[in-house]
Design a protein around this motif. Sequence first.
Motif, short mmCIF file in Angstrom:
data_model
loop_
_atom_site.label_atom_id
_atom_site.label_comp_id
_atom_site.label_asym_id
_atom_site.label_seq_id
_atom_site.Cartn_x
_atom_site.Cartn_y
_atom_site.Cartn_z
N ALA A 1 0.83 -1.21 0.00
CA ALA A 1 0.00 0.00 0.00
C ALA A 1 0.86 1.25 0.00
O ALA A 1 0.53 2.25 -0.64
CB ALA A 1 -0.93 -0.01 1.22
N MET A 2 1.98 1.21 0.71
CA MET A 2 2.89 2.37 0.73
C MET A 2 3.47 2.62 -0.66
O MET A 2 3.53 3.76 -1.13
CB MET A 2 4.03 2.12 1.73
N PHE A 3 3.91 1.55 -1.34
CA PHE A 3 4.43 1.70 -2.70
C PHE A 3 3.38 2.34 -3.61
O PHE A 3 3.66 3.24 -4.40
CB PHE A 3 4.85 0.34 -3.26
N TRP A 4 2.16 1.82 -3.51
CA TRP A 4 1.09 2.36 -4.36
C TRP A 4 0.83 3.83 -4.05
O TRP A 4 0.66 4.65 -4.96
CB TRP A 4 -0.17 1.55 -4.14
N LEU A 5 0.80 4.16 -2.75
CA LEU A 5 0.54 5.55 -2.38
C LEU A 5 1.64 6.47 -2.88
O LEU A 5 1.37 7.57 -3.38
CB LEU A 5 0.42 5.67 -0.85
N VAL A 6 2.90 6.03 -2.78
CA VAL A 6 4.00 6.86 -3.26
C VAL A 6 3.87 7.10 -4.76
O VAL A 6 4.06 8.22 -5.26
CB VAL A 6 5.36 6.21 -2.93
N SER A 7 3.53 6.03 -5.51
CA SER A 7 3.37 6.18 -6.96
C SER A 7 2.23 7.14 -7.28
O SER A 7 2.36 8.03 -8.12
CB SER A 7 3.11 4.81 -7.59
N GLU A 8 1.10 6.96 -6.59
CA GLU A 8 -0.04 7.84 -6.82
C GLU A 8 0.28 9.28 -6.44
O GLU A 8 -0.09 10.22 -7.15
CB GLU A 8 -1.25 7.35 -6.00
N THR A 9 0.97 9.46 -5.33
CA THR A 9 1.30 10.81 -4.87
C THR A 9 2.27 11.48 -5.82
O THR A 9 2.17 12.68 -6.09
CB THR A 9 1.89 10.76 -3.45
N ALA A 10 3.24 10.69 -6.34
CA ALA A 10 4.18 11.27 -7.30
C ALA A 10 3.45 11.73 -8.56
O ALA A 10 3.72 12.83 -9.08
CB ALA A 10 5.27 10.24 -7.66
N ASP A 11 2.52 10.90 -9.06
CA ASP A 11 1.74 11.30 -10.24
C ASP A 11 0.90 12.53 -9.95
O ASP A 11 0.81 13.45 -10.77
CB ASP A 11 0.83 10.14 -10.68
N SER A 12 0.26 12.54 -8.76
CA SER A 12 -0.57 13.69 -8.40
C SER A 12 0.27 14.96 -8.28
O SER A 12 -0.14 16.04 -8.72
CB SER A 12 -1.31 13.42 -7.08
N SER A 13 1.45 14.83 -7.68
CA SER A 13 2.32 15.99 -7.53
C SER A 13 2.78 16.51 -8.89
O SER A 13 2.85 17.73 -9.11
CB SER A 13 3.53 15.63 -6.67
N LYS A 14 3.08 15.58 -9.81
CA LYS A 14 3.48 15.99 -11.16
C LYS A 14 2.35 16.74 -11.85
O LYS A 14 2.57 17.80 -12.47
CB LYS A 14 3.88 14.76 -11.97
N ASP A 15 1.12 16.19 -11.75
CA ASP A 15 -0.04 16.86 -12.34
C ASP A 15 -0.27 18.21 -11.68
O ASP A 15 -0.64 19.19 -12.36
CB ASP A 15 -1.28 15.99 -12.20
N LEU A 16 -0.09 18.27 -10.36
CA LEU A 16 -0.31 19.52 -9.64
C LEU A 16 0.67 20.59 -10.09
O LEU A 16 0.28 21.74 -10.36
CB LEU A 16 -0.15 19.26 -8.13
N MET A 17 1.94 20.23 -10.21
CA MET A 17 2.94 21.22 -10.63
C MET A 17 2.71 21.65 -12.08
O MET A 17 2.90 22.81 -12.44
CB MET A 17 4.34 20.66 -10.43
N GLN A 18 2.26 20.68 -12.93
CA GLN A 18 1.98 21.03 -14.32
C GLN A 18 0.82 22.01 -14.39
O GLN A 18 0.86 22.99 -15.16
CB GLN A 18 1.65 19.76 -15.11
N ALA A 19 -0.25 21.76 -13.61
CA ALA A 19 -1.40 22.65 -13.62
C ALA A 19 -1.02 24.04 -13.12
O ALA A 19 -1.47 25.06 -13.67
CB ALA A 19 -2.53 22.07 -12.76
N ARG A 20 -0.20 24.11 -12.09
CA ARG A 20 0.24 25.41 -11.58
C ARG A 20 1.09 26.14 -12.60
O ARG A 20 0.99 27.38 -12.76
CB ARG A 20 1.02 25.22 -10.29
N THR A 21 1.94 25.39 -13.31
CA THR A 21 2.77 26.03 -14.34
C THR A 21 1.89 26.59 -15.45
O THR A 21 2.09 27.74 -15.90
CB THR A 21 3.76 25.00 -14.91
N GLU A 22 0.92 25.79 -15.92
CA GLU A 22 0.03 26.26 -16.97
C GLU A 22 -0.73 27.50 -16.51
O GLU A 22 -0.87 28.48 -17.27
CB GLU A 22 -0.96 25.16 -17.34
N ARG A 23 -1.19 27.48 -15.30
CA ARG A 23 -1.96 28.61 -14.77
C ARG A 23 -1.10 29.87 -14.71
O ARG A 23 -1.52 30.96 -15.11
CB ARG A 23 -2.46 28.25 -13.38
N SER A 24 0.13 29.72 -14.21
CA SER A 24 1.02 30.86 -14.10
C SER A 24 1.35 31.45 -15.48
O SER A 24 1.36 32.67 -15.66
CB SER A 24 2.31 30.45 -13.39
#
Length: 500
Positions: free
Chosen positions: A29-52
């Motif tokens: 479960a920890m491995f899965w959460l880390v993978s999901e969180t990494a993907d979410s963080s990547k999407d989050l930073m991409q969305a913030r970059t696009e917005r800026s």
Amino acid sequence: MPISKSALVRSTVLFILLGLAALLAIVGAMFWLVSETADSSKDLMQARTERSLLITLRSLGQDAETGQRGYLLTGNPLYLAPYEDAVAKFPAQMDRVQAAFEGDKEQAALMARLRQTLTAKFDELKRTIDLAKGGQHDAAIAIVNADSGRELMDDARQFFERSIARADQAVLDSIARQQRGIELLRWVTFLGALVILVVVGGSAWTVWQYTRQLVMAQREVATLNADLERRVSERTADLGRANEEIQRFAYIVTHDLRAPLVNIMGFTSELEASLDALQDYVGRDEMPSTGDEDDKQAAAARVAAFDDLPEAIGFIRSSTRKMDALINAILKLSREGRRTLKPESIELQAILENAADAVRHQIVEAGGEVTIAGAPPALLSDRLTLEQIFGNLLDNAVKYRAPDRPLRIHIQAGTGPGNTIQVKVADNGRGIAAQDHERIFELFRRSGSQDQPGEGIGLAHVRSMARNIGGDIVVRSELGTGSTFELTFARDLRKIIGAA
């Protein structure tokens, strides 16, 4: 029902395997959460970059229109400054916006249309300004009154509103994904702990039953006839050996299986300690046997004790240690991503001096020095963000210094274009290879020799914080020579928050 020695061995191995299964489920479960969180963080930073990028492009269009209006109304060339600045920055900013959306065909097509719309708007602004400069003020006003420019700007504004709203929704979706992953991990951890509790309870009950049988047998021996003294002595010796074996099993169960109730890593350590006792027992050549079936069971127990269990425990120990550190860092990034920025009046010089003082003793011990140059102006920004950014950069400079020369850190601060602040942190450390200049800003990615502790999240966190305060960070470095990190951010954070 009586419990035999072989039954006790089987029960102990079964309980250990159940505990390992619970731990493996939590690690998975920890491995899965880390993978999901990494993907979410990547999407989050991409969305913030696009917005800026979109907000900056929208501001350029508004500045150009404001400069045109001011000039047409007053005829004063000074009012053309915002227009001329926007015209100079528009092509590069438009390229950055298109590059950010090139992976999405639908958005890329919309960006191409936006370029056409804004290009047409800038052309209309140029025509009116050129006519006004040539003395044809009425002709310029006639173009303005034709409303073609207003229609172009209205189309652009509607596009900006939709695109920025889309980026905001992407940010919210990424945060929601992280929250769902954390909630799932909480439940998996709870259920794993419950399984471990059952294992401990079952093990304790088995040992208690077996010990109870031994006590009853000892009492029977004590009541035997004196004529059976020899047999009693033999039985007592047998019982003594069996009691020692039970004590070893009791230690495995009561000591090594209580630790999981405290924490997972403690449980793994206790399992490793208990494995020595189990190996000592099942590895004995003189283990009593009652038949072929017991020999097979003993052989199976040896394989489990000497091969399977050490490998599984080693994997769990290394994985849980790494996962514990990584999860704590992403949560920290997530919390930071949701933190509300608080603009306040700040003396940048004082923040830089405090950051330098925090590492100065390490630099001095290594025979080095840190200097601060320039005259940084007062600004309005988020104090905690700036402290974390400069603290991280200076910590990295100390951590990755070159071992063959004294460390030199030079900080240069001043104003930048567009009402920004620029700070350069230069060092003469190990340096960074050219192919890693962008890689070091990615989550969980590191450069060069991995001989220092860390999870590869520091610089990714720094870039995210820099963009939160209306700026960015880049690196110029040469391997073996040193590195210079160039940080640019808004002088007045209130304008960035207001634009958002």
